[in-house]
Write an enzyme that holds these catalytic residues in place. Structure first.
Site, PDB file in Angstrom:
ATOM      1  NE  ARG A   1       9.010  15.399  53.553  1.00  0.00           N
ATOM      2  CZ  ARG A   1       9.944  14.996  52.688  1.00  0.00           C
ATOM      3  NH1 ARG A   1       9.634  14.131  51.747  1.00  0.00           N
ATOM      4  NH2 ARG A   1      11.177  15.459  52.781  1.00  0.00           N
TER       5      ARG A   1
ATOM      6  CG  HIS B   1      15.557  15.287  54.639  1.00  0.00           C
ATOM      7  ND1 HIS B   1      15.251  14.557  55.772  1.00  0.00           N
ATOM      8  CD2 HIS B   1      14.443  16.025  54.368  1.00  0.00           C
ATOM      9  CE1 HIS B   1      14.024  14.829  56.159  1.00  0.00           C
ATOM     10  NE2 HIS B   1      13.515  15.718  55.328  1.00  0.00           N
TER      11      HIS B   1
ATOM     12  CG  HIS C   1       5.144  18.036  55.733  1.00  0.00           C
ATOM     13  ND1 HIS C   1       5.655  18.171  54.453  1.00  0.00           N
ATOM     14  CD2 HIS C   1       6.214  18.052  56.560  1.00  0.00           C
ATOM     15  CE1 HIS C   1       6.970  18.280  54.520  1.00  0.00           C
ATOM     16  NE2 HIS C   1       7.328  18.211  55.778  1.00  0.00           N
TER      17      HIS C   1
ATOM     18  NE  ARG D   1      10.513  18.378  50.628  1.00  0.00           N
ATOM     19  CZ  ARG D   1      11.630  17.802  50.185  1.00  0.00           C
ATOM     20  NH1 ARG D   1      11.648  17.241  48.988  1.00  0.00           N
ATOM     21  NH2 ARG D   1      12.730  17.787  50.919  1.00  0.00           N
TER      22      ARG D   1
ATOM     23  CE  LYS E   1      11.645  21.943  50.812  1.00  0.00           C
ATOM     24  NZ  LYS E   1      11.964  22.283  52.214  1.00  0.00           N
TER      25      LYS E   1
ATOM     26  CE1 TYR F   1       9.757  12.682  60.219  1.00  0.00           C
ATOM     27  CE2 TYR F   1      11.843  12.886  59.059  1.00  0.00           C
ATOM     28  CZ  TYR F   1      10.506  13.203  59.181  1.00  0.00           C
ATOM     29  OH  TYR F   1       9.912  14.044  58.278  1.00  0.00           O
TER      30      TYR F   1
END
Length: 296
Positions: A245, A268, A242, A148, A172, A277
């Site tokens: 990404r 994730h 992004h 990210r 995150k 995806y």
């Protein structure tokens, strides 16, 4: 309304990122402004009902706020009332009855990996000075690792192990992960670090990506770099970090990578976030089928 107490809780006990804390604060401030009108004032959280929350949702929909944004704000309320419930401040969670609006599924925007690689391999795309090498590293790192924007900005020189071919990133919820880097990116990092050292910047920042003057890079700079170079190969409106990404993940999937492996590389929390995806891959297969099959 115990807002300060809740913010301290997510900031210090849950250790949410400053960006997340700021978003929670903003959502709650908006909700409180909606509740407190000249005609009526809410003085205690126990006075808040699910009807008031639903009215807020209707108000946001009328203002054409997106379903994704509304969902995030409702998630904030759920967290807030759950905290108040745990603290014994309220007897029930009024947000538990709220059904959030469905978010339309948009396919991830990507660029053609072949065009991207051709641009990166060209000797004419990037200048051969520090700025050009820095810009190339930004594009190569985003496309080559799928990290990210915030993760790239947080990478320190010491986070890269050139010998093992890995980079450590902080994702995150302050979760660390190790991402492999390819040989080309390893050589580029080594060349960049040598050139960076020779610039003799005043601050000697250990942050990997820096500005032309050696200060820590900032989000807008990376956006401008990505937009500049993606404009060479794409006419689509969205040209953000992004997108690279998304392109990283889609390229891996199209070339046979396991979905669980892609999930780990992207950081994730669950597989459902990665499964989007697969839709891009299905669309690609449909396109190939239409071009190749005589009855398509």
């Amino acid at each position: 309304m115990f807002l300060a107490r809740f913010i301290q809780y997510i900031q210090f006990e849950k250790r949410y990122s400053p960006h997340t804390v700021s978003a929670y604060q903003s959502d709650l401030d908006q909700f409180m402004r909606f509740l407190n009108t000249p005609e009526e004032t809410i003085t205690h959280p126990s006075e808040i009902t699910h009807y008031l929350i639903r009215n807020w949702m209707v108000s946001m929909m009328s203002d054409e706020i997106t379903a994704r944004s509304i969902n995030r704000k409702i998630a904030t309320l759920r967290k807030y009332f759950k905290f108040l419930l745990q603290e014994g401040i309220i007897g029930h969670n009024p947000a538990s009855k709220i059904i959030a609006p469905k978010i339309p599924k948009n396919l991830p925007v990507v660029v053609e990996d072949a065009k991207l690689m051709q641009m990166l391999d060209s000797d004419d795309t990037f200048s051969h000075d520090f700025k050009g090498l820095r810009d190339k590293l930004v594009i190569e790192a985003l496309f080559g690792t799928g990290m990210r924007l915030s993760e790239l900005l947080g990478v320190k020189e010491t986070d890269i192990n050139v010998y093992e071919g890995t980079v450590k990133v902080l994702g995150k919820r302050n979760k660390q992960r190790i991402i492999p880097i390819n040989n080309e990116l390893k050589h580029l990092v080594a060349e960049y670090l040598e050139l960076k050292k020779n610039q003799n910047f005043d601050n000697n920042s250990l942050t990997l990506i820096v500005t032309d003057k050696g200060a820590d890079a900032y989000p807008k700079l990376v956006y401008l770099i990505v937009q500049k170079y993606l404009s060479h190969i794409s006419t689509q409106n969205k040209k953000s970090p992004h997108v690279l990404r998304h392109t990283f993940a889609t390229t891996l999937l199209n070339n046979g990578a396991d979905l669980n492996a892609i999930k780990e590389l992207l950081g994730h929390a669950n597989l459902s976030a990665t499964q989007i995806y697969t839709h891009n891959s299905v669309e690609r297969l449909k396109s190939i089928y239409k071009q190749a099959h005589p009855k398509a």
